[in-house]
Scaffold this active site. Structure first.
Site, mmCIF file in Angstrom:
data_model
loop_
_atom_site.group_PDB
_atom_site.id
_atom_site.type_symbol
_atom_site.label_atom_id
_atom_site.label_comp_id
_atom_site.label_asym_id
_atom_site.label_seq_id
_atom_site.Cartn_x
_atom_site.Cartn_y
_atom_site.Cartn_z
ATOM 1 N N TYR A 1 0.827 -1.203 0.000
ATOM 2 C CA TYR A 1 0.000 0.000 0.000
ATOM 3 C C TYR A 1 0.855 1.245 0.000
ATOM 4 O O TYR A 1 2.065 1.193 0.215
ATOM 5 C CB TYR A 1 -0.977 -0.019 1.185
ATOM 6 N N ARG B 1 8.387 4.224 -4.425
ATOM 7 C CA ARG B 1 8.431 3.214 -3.357
ATOM 8 C C ARG B 1 7.444 2.076 -3.641
ATOM 9 O O ARG B 1 7.734 0.905 -3.359
ATOM 10 C CB ARG B 1 8.136 3.844 -1.998
ATOM 11 N N ARG C 1 -7.978 -20.816 -1.865
ATOM 12 C CA ARG C 1 -6.893 -20.389 -0.962
ATOM 13 C C ARG C 1 -5.724 -21.346 -1.135
ATOM 14 O O ARG C 1 -5.907 -22.571 -1.105
ATOM 15 C CB ARG C 1 -7.394 -20.424 0.481
ATOM 16 N N LYS D 1 6.407 -2.004 2.020
ATOM 17 C CA LYS D 1 5.207 -1.426 2.647
ATOM 18 C C LYS D 1 4.015 -2.366 2.471
ATOM 19 O O LYS D 1 3.137 -2.128 1.634
ATOM 20 C CB LYS D 1 4.920 -0.024 2.070
ATOM 21 N N GLU E 1 11.398 2.376 14.697
ATOM 22 C CA GLU E 1 10.523 3.455 14.205
ATOM 23 C C GLU E 1 9.229 3.445 14.992
ATOM 24 O O GLU E 1 9.024 2.592 15.870
ATOM 25 C CB GLU E 1 10.262 3.283 12.696
ATOM 26 N N LEU F 1 10.742 1.202 7.514
ATOM 27 C CA LEU F 1 10.199 1.661 6.236
ATOM 28 C C LEU F 1 10.987 2.888 5.775
ATOM 29 O O LEU F 1 11.309 3.754 6.596
ATOM 30 C CB LEU F 1 8.718 2.027 6.384
HETATM 31 N N1 PDD Z 1 2.580 4.982 7.453
HETATM 32 N N2 PDD Z 1 7.215 3.759 9.150
HETATM 33 C C1 PDD Z 1 6.086 3.041 9.132
HETATM 34 C C2 PDD Z 1 6.068 1.736 9.847
HETATM 35 C C3 PDD Z 1 4.952 3.528 8.458
HETATM 36 O O1 PDD Z 1 3.828 2.798 8.430
HETATM 37 C C4 PDD Z 1 5.011 4.792 7.812
HETATM 38 C C5 PDD Z 1 3.858 5.365 7.039
HETATM 39 C C6 PDD Z 1 6.226 5.506 7.876
HETATM 40 C C7 PDD Z 1 6.393 6.855 7.200
HETATM 41 O O2 PDD Z 1 6.424 6.725 5.803
HETATM 42 P P1 PDD Z 1 5.956 7.921 4.854
HETATM 43 O O3 PDD Z 1 6.740 9.108 5.274
HETATM 44 O O4 PDD Z 1 6.298 7.470 3.508
HETATM 45 O O5 PDD Z 1 4.473 8.127 5.098
HETATM 46 C C8 PDD Z 1 7.300 4.963 8.537
HETATM 47 C C9 PDD Z 1 1.421 5.429 6.721
HETATM 48 C C10 PDD Z 1 1.243 6.911 6.738
HETATM 49 C C11 PDD Z 1 0.203 4.680 7.197
HETATM 50 O O6 PDD Z 1 0.325 3.479 7.397
HETATM 51 O O7 PDD Z 1 -0.874 5.270 7.341
#
Ligand code: PDD
Length: 286
Positions: free
Chosen positions: A33, A52, A101, A150, A182, A206
């Site tokens: 996503y 990405r 499945r 992601k 993170e 990420l």
């Molecule tokens: N989340 N680390 C993790 C684990 C994340 O899920 C996200 C983003 C980030 C920041 O990535 P970016 O700057 O590209 O948004 C770091 C999104 C916003 C979400 O799951 O809603």
């Protein structure tokens, strides 16, 4: 008024949108996503998110169902159809819905991917969390080893948010081998003696699109930046801390495990970096 969402080539009212019960996104979290923010009806850093996404798909051996240009057009059409001024566009691509499945990946020639996009309105620039800063707790990082991809495997981060809520905090920072990886849905930073410190890129975190832009703007504005792991103890002794993500931009962290940082309010470096980030990223919005 119901939202118009995008599902596999169609724009539909959300009540009419359907995905198969055999979809591998639903059964196996076999999906990637992106979340792209929208301010003044324009997309922030779309190119970063598209790049990405392509990388995530490649890492999982999934074919890109649409070009970046086609995805851009869908994002813009959803902004238009929903009159979205400020908020996010969520995009998900799954490995599709095979007839049964099965742990084995379906043949992509037979089973096309599922593509879903929808909008979510939210105040991003004037966000209440940015005014006050957020409180975080620390939790063990119990996620899988490829956090650079992601994927929609968000159960543990979701549990982390609930642990934070139960502790009266807003979010959780995850810790592995004594080092902060993170936040549950954002990248984590500390500031010591004016220097911005954040974990280096690798499989453990990420590769945030907001992170890349914020660090670029920070360096251009003569802030010192160091990309290295930091411990939880170091974080608790920092002058300031903050997180970045598409939905929070740069947001101050004012306490970690109940330990207040600085005077317990958003600090000067994070506050300035938020201003710079918003100003610069909006200039390049499309
Ligand atoms: N989340 N680390 C993790 C684990 C994340 O899920 C996200 C983003 C980030 C920041 O990535 P970016 O700057 O590209 O948004 C770091 C999104 C916003 C979400 O799951 O809603």
């Amino acid at each position: 008024m119901s939202r118009i969402v995008y599902v596999n080539g169609e724009y539909l009212p959300e009540e009419e949108a359907r995905v198969s019960v055999f979809d591998r996104g639903f059964l196996m979290a076999d999906a990637v996503y992106e979340v792209t923010s929208v301010v003044d009806g324009k997309l922030l850093d779309f190119a970063g998110h598209a790049a990405r996404l392509e990388r995530s798909l490649n890492e999982l051996d999934m074919a890109a169902p649409l070009s970046a240009d086609a995805l851009l057009e869908i994002h813009r059409e959803l902004v238009r159809r929903n009159g979205l001024d400020e908020g996010m566009i969520y995009l998900q691509i799954t490995r599709g819905a095979p007839p049964d499945r099965d742990f084995v990946f379906p043949d992509p020639e037979v089973t096309p991917p599922t593509v879903v996009l929808f909008t979510q309105a939210k105040a991003l620039v004037d966000s209440p969390a940015a005014e006050t800063g957020i409180k975080v707790i620390s939790i063990d990082d119990m996620r899988w080893g490829r956090r650079d991809i992601k994927t929609v495997q968000l159960l543990y981060p979701s549990m982390g948010k609930m642990m934070a809520k139960a502790a009266g905090a807003d979010d959780a920072w995850m810790v592995e081998d004594g080092l902060v990886t993170e936040g549950t849905s954002n990248n984590a930073y500390i500031i010591k003696d004016g220097k911005i410190i954040t974990r280096h890129l690798g499989n453990e975190i990420l590769h945030g699109i907001t992170r890349a832009a914020a660090l670029r703007f920070a360096r251009e504005s003569q802030f010192e930046v160091e990309e290295r792991p930091f411990t939880l103890e170091e974080a608790k002794e920092a002058d300031e801390a903050f997180v970045t993500s598409a939905s929070t931009f740069v947001t101050s962290v004012v306490s970690i495990d109940g330990v207040s940082l600085g005077d317990g309010a958003p600090g000067p470096v994070a506050t300035r970096l938020r201003e710079i980030y918003i100003e610069e990223i909006r200039k390049a919005s499309i």
